[in-house]
Design a protein around this motif. Structure first.
Motif, short mmCIF file in Angstrom:
data_model
loop_
_atom_site.label_atom_id
_atom_site.label_comp_id
_atom_site.label_asym_id
_atom_site.label_seq_id
_atom_site.Cartn_x
_atom_site.Cartn_y
_atom_site.Cartn_z
N ALA A 134 -32.21 2.59 -14.10
CA ALA A 134 -33.05 3.05 -15.20
C ALA A 134 -34.53 2.91 -14.83
N PHE A 135 -35.41 3.43 -15.73
CA PHE A 135 -36.82 3.45 -15.35
C PHE A 135 -37.41 2.05 -15.28
N VAL A 136 -36.80 1.06 -15.98
CA VAL A 136 -37.26 -0.33 -15.83
C VAL A 136 -36.98 -0.79 -14.40
N ASP A 137 -35.81 -0.42 -13.87
CA ASP A 137 -35.45 -0.77 -12.49
C ASP A 137 -36.42 -0.13 -11.51
N VAL A 138 -36.77 1.16 -11.73
CA VAL A 138 -37.72 1.84 -10.85
C VAL A 138 -39.08 1.16 -10.90
N TYR A 139 -39.52 0.77 -12.12
CA TYR A 139 -40.81 0.11 -12.25
C TYR A 139 -40.84 -1.21 -11.49
N LEU A 140 -39.78 -2.01 -11.60
CA LEU A 140 -39.75 -3.33 -10.97
C LEU A 140 -39.70 -3.24 -9.45
N SER A 141 -39.28 -2.07 -8.89
CA SER A 141 -39.30 -1.92 -7.44
C SER A 141 -40.72 -1.92 -6.90
N GLY A 142 -41.69 -1.56 -7.75
CA GLY A 142 -43.08 -1.59 -7.32
C GLY A 142 -43.84 -2.79 -7.84
N TYR A 143 -43.30 -3.50 -8.84
CA TYR A 143 -43.97 -4.66 -9.42
C TYR A 143 -42.94 -5.79 -9.60
N PRO A 144 -42.52 -6.44 -8.53
CA PRO A 144 -41.52 -7.51 -8.65
C PRO A 144 -42.03 -8.66 -9.52
N GLN A 145 -41.10 -9.24 -10.32
CA GLN A 145 -41.45 -10.30 -11.24
C GLN A 145 -40.68 -11.58 -10.90
N LYS A 146 -41.19 -12.69 -11.41
CA LYS A 146 -40.59 -13.99 -11.09
C LYS A 146 -39.61 -14.41 -12.18
N PHE A 147 -38.52 -13.65 -12.31
CA PHE A 147 -37.46 -14.07 -13.21
C PHE A 147 -36.12 -13.80 -12.54
N ASN A 148 -35.05 -14.33 -13.13
CA ASN A 148 -33.72 -14.17 -12.55
C ASN A 148 -33.11 -12.87 -13.08
N ARG A 149 -33.02 -11.90 -12.21
CA ARG A 149 -32.59 -10.56 -12.61
C ARG A 149 -31.06 -10.49 -12.64
N VAL A 150 -30.51 -9.88 -13.72
CA VAL A 150 -29.07 -9.67 -13.85
C VAL A 150 -28.85 -8.17 -14.05
N ASP A 151 -28.27 -7.49 -13.06
CA ASP A 151 -28.06 -6.05 -13.14
C ASP A 151 -26.87 -5.73 -14.04
N VAL A 152 -27.02 -4.73 -14.92
CA VAL A 152 -25.95 -4.27 -15.81
C VAL A 152 -25.85 -2.76 -15.69
#
Length: 654
Positions: A134-152
């Motif tokens: 999804a577009f949140v996933d696309v956004y995070l590929s350019g702006y990685p964040q410091k949280f524990n990501r759980v893919d659904v």
């Protein structure tokens, strides 16, 4: 029956032959795309059907999972042509995508009672559910964040894991979340928008021509106002579409509840009243949220407007009365300037031009001039009484066209010269034949001339004694014969130079012979300069095309002549062998070139002799020929001291 089937076949034949676009859909989210009683509907679907009508394509709707659609659209051989996805406003997917078709956003969702999320920093250390692809996933590929990501796989999966305590936060797109919240009453919105996005149509990069057609149709819908009507239909206030299947289920449950309440009396009436109060609060919260979203959409619209204002070309919309309805104000002053006229110097008047376009409903495209600049004017009808006017500067394109025409004229002149050379060859042969006869006759007449000179000392031929006259005539015959042979050599070299290059196969070529032929063909230019030849013996040989190498050296010699003043210029041409390579050097003591000129000397159409008729194609063509021969060209020049050009090729070993 058979006749009926044949008729039906002919009636449906155009539809079978019409090209189609397979539009992949996955969402169950109103008002974008969903299925009701087996019928696909929604904003995205109706917009794509309207685009298909404009580009004469049949739209086929095909439903798959979101992850499968994303996988298919990256595969050029899949059955899916186009899908609608959300992309972050500041990041593009690695696909061919359309202009934005609608704005949206994503925010954080948590369980009731949890702390609000004010920014990305509040997510540090938390378990955050992200929908894969999804577009949140696309956004995070350019702006990685410091949280524990759980893919659904779905936002619904994320909400279920949130209730079960497997994640702390779900970041979801607003349209989907608003549909899911009534199904998960313990989940609430806990932040303002974290990411802004826009819906786009996307397709595989190899189908970019299809996306180009979709974009043209989409822009046409926006200009005509039909896009705005679709937006109002599906997103307008008080007309938001809902999932009719789930609505029917809720209404059925409500009907049962009403029946039970009616039978149970006042006890259930209180329960219903409490439920209505809770619903009212939810609607009030949703209204506040809607107003906030409308404000965000307004901000995005302003951003789009700023993009239009930033376009370098002039874009203006006027009506029949020439009232300016909208403009980005770029070069709009040209439309009312008296200096703005057609390229044939005919005066331009905007009013009759606009009336002509509106009356004929046919676009007007014309080349214009303003002072020393060239412009392209386009006037297109977009409504019964409105036109859009586009202004684009085309000075550079016009100059390129002129240079191309000049090159064509030079090519025609070369063909004419080759024809003239062929015609000269015949009388030259006759002269050589006659001179050989005269030379033989002079030898036979010499004894008679000596005899008459001894017995009649007063007899003269052309004012000279017979013997001396015979000697002078013999010298004249030799001179004429040498001149005719020289003409024949020049004609032969010129015909060989003008011969079309019919093959790309290279043969061994002697560089010394290339130098001799080039000097013969440029003898008229070099006769007022001092020419020095230093040719290596035996001649260096390379694999190449002699005709093309003649063209290169002739061009370099002519450039050296232009750089050197007559009677003072000195040009040295040499061949040599160095480190296993064959080399030609052309040195002159001319005006030289500065560093800026050297950087651009091989650019097509660049010349320092524009006013003297230079086309700027010579060294550009030479550079191409040398590269085709796997050779190298080095140019060293100093203003006021001259230029040295060295051509280096692979040597053919004997």
């Amino acid at each position: 029956m058979k006749r009926l089937l044949i008729c039906l076949l002919f009636i449906s034949f155009p539809a079978l032959t019409q090209e189609s676009i397979v539009f992949g859909v996955h969402s169950k989210t109103a008002p974008l795309e969903w299925r009701n009683n087996g019928v696909d509907q929604g904003f995205n679907i109706e917009l794509m059907h309207r685009i298909g009508q404009l580009i004469d394509r049949r739209i086929i709707i095909r439903r798959k999972s979101f992850q499968q659609l994303v996988k298919d659209v990256h595969n050029p051989g899949s059955d899916i042509d186009v899908i609608a996805v959300v992309s972050p406003v500041n990041l593009d997917r690695k696909l061919s995508q359309s202009d934005p078709i609608y704005a949206t956003h994503a925010k954080a969702y948590t369980l009731q009672g949890k702390a609000l999320i004010n920014s990305w920093t509040d997510l540090v250390g938390k378990r955050v559910a992200i929908k894969k692809g999804a577009f949140v996933d696309v956004y995070l590929s350019g702006y990685p964040q410091k949280f524990n990501r759980v893919d659904v796989d779905l936002y619904e999966t994320g909400f279920k894991q949130l209730i079960e305590g497997e994640v702390d936060v779900v970041i979801a797109e607003s349209f989907v979340a608003r549909r899911l919240l009534p199904l998960y009453p313990s989940v609430r919105s806990s932040s303002d928008a974290l990411i802004y996005g826009a819906f786009n149509f996307v397709c595989n990069g190899k189908k970019s021509q299809l996306m180009h057609e979709i974009n043209d149709a989409l822009r046409q819908l926006k200009l005509s106002g039909e896009y705005d009507r679709l937006v109002n239909k599906w997103f307008g206030t008080g007309r938001e579409k809902v999932d009719l299947t789930s609505t029917e289920k809720r209404m059925f449950s409500l009907a049962i509840l009403v029946a039970i309440v009616s039978a149970s009396g006042m006890i259930y009436t209180g329960f219903i009243s409490a439920s209505l109060r809770r619903r009212k609060k939810a609607l009030d919260a949703e209204l506040i949220q809607r107003r906030r979203v409308e404000a965000e959409i307004s901000n995005i619209s302003k951003q789009f407007q700023s993009v239009l204002d930033g376009i370098p070309h002039g874009v203006t919309i006027v009506n029949r009365e020439l009232q300016r309805l909208w403009s980005n104000d770029n070069n709009v002053h040209l439309l009312i300037s008296e200096a703005f006229h057609y390229i044939d110097n005919q005066a331009f008047d905007l009013r009759p031009a606009v009336l002509q376009v509106l009356t004929q409903q046919k676009s007007l495209i014309a080349d214009m001039m303003y002072q020393e600049q060239y412009w392209q004017l386009q006037i297109h009808p977009i409504a019964n009484d409105q036109v859009v006017i586009l202004l684009e500067e085309s000075t550079e394109q016009h100059q390129l066209r002129q240079a191309n025409e000049e090159a064509s004229r030079l090519a025609s002149l070369g063909e004419l010269s080759a024809g003239i050379a062929h015609e000269i060859n015949n009388p030259t042969g006759l002269i050589l034949h006659a001179i050989s006869l005269f030379s033989a006759a002079m030898k036979d007449l010499r004894p008679a001339a000596n005899y008459y000179q001894q017995h009649n000392p007063f007899w003269q031929v052309a004012g000279l004694p017979p013997g001396q006259a015979i000697d002078e005539m013999g010298v004249s015959c030799d001179t004429i014969e040498e001149a005719a042979k020289r003409i024949s050599r020049i004609v032969k070299d010129l015909k060989r130079y003008a011969l079309p290059n019919l093959t790309q196969e290279h043969t061994p070529v002697c560089l010394n012979e290339v130098v001799e032929v080039a000097l013969r063909l440029t003898a008229n230019q070099t006769k007022t300069r001092q020419i020095t030849k230093l040719l290596h013996l035996p001649s260096p040989k390379i694999m190449g095309d002699a005709q093309q190498l003649h063209q290169v050296l002739i061009n370099l010699i002519q450039n050296a002549c232009h750089a050197c003043p007559p009677h003072e210029g000195s040009i040295q041409i040499s061949t040599q062998i160095s480190q296993g390579r064959a080399i030609i050097n052309v040195n002159d003591n001319g005006c030289g070139m500065d560093s800026n000129t050297l950087k651009r000397i091989t650019e097509p159409f660049f010349t320092t002799r524009r006013t003297e008729g230079g086309s700027g194609l010579g060294l550009s063509v030479c550079s191409r020929i040398i590269k085709e021969h796997q050779g190298q060209m080095q140019i060293h020049s100093t203003p006021g001291k001259g230029t040295r050009i060295q051509l280096s090729f692979a040597l053919v070993q004997e």
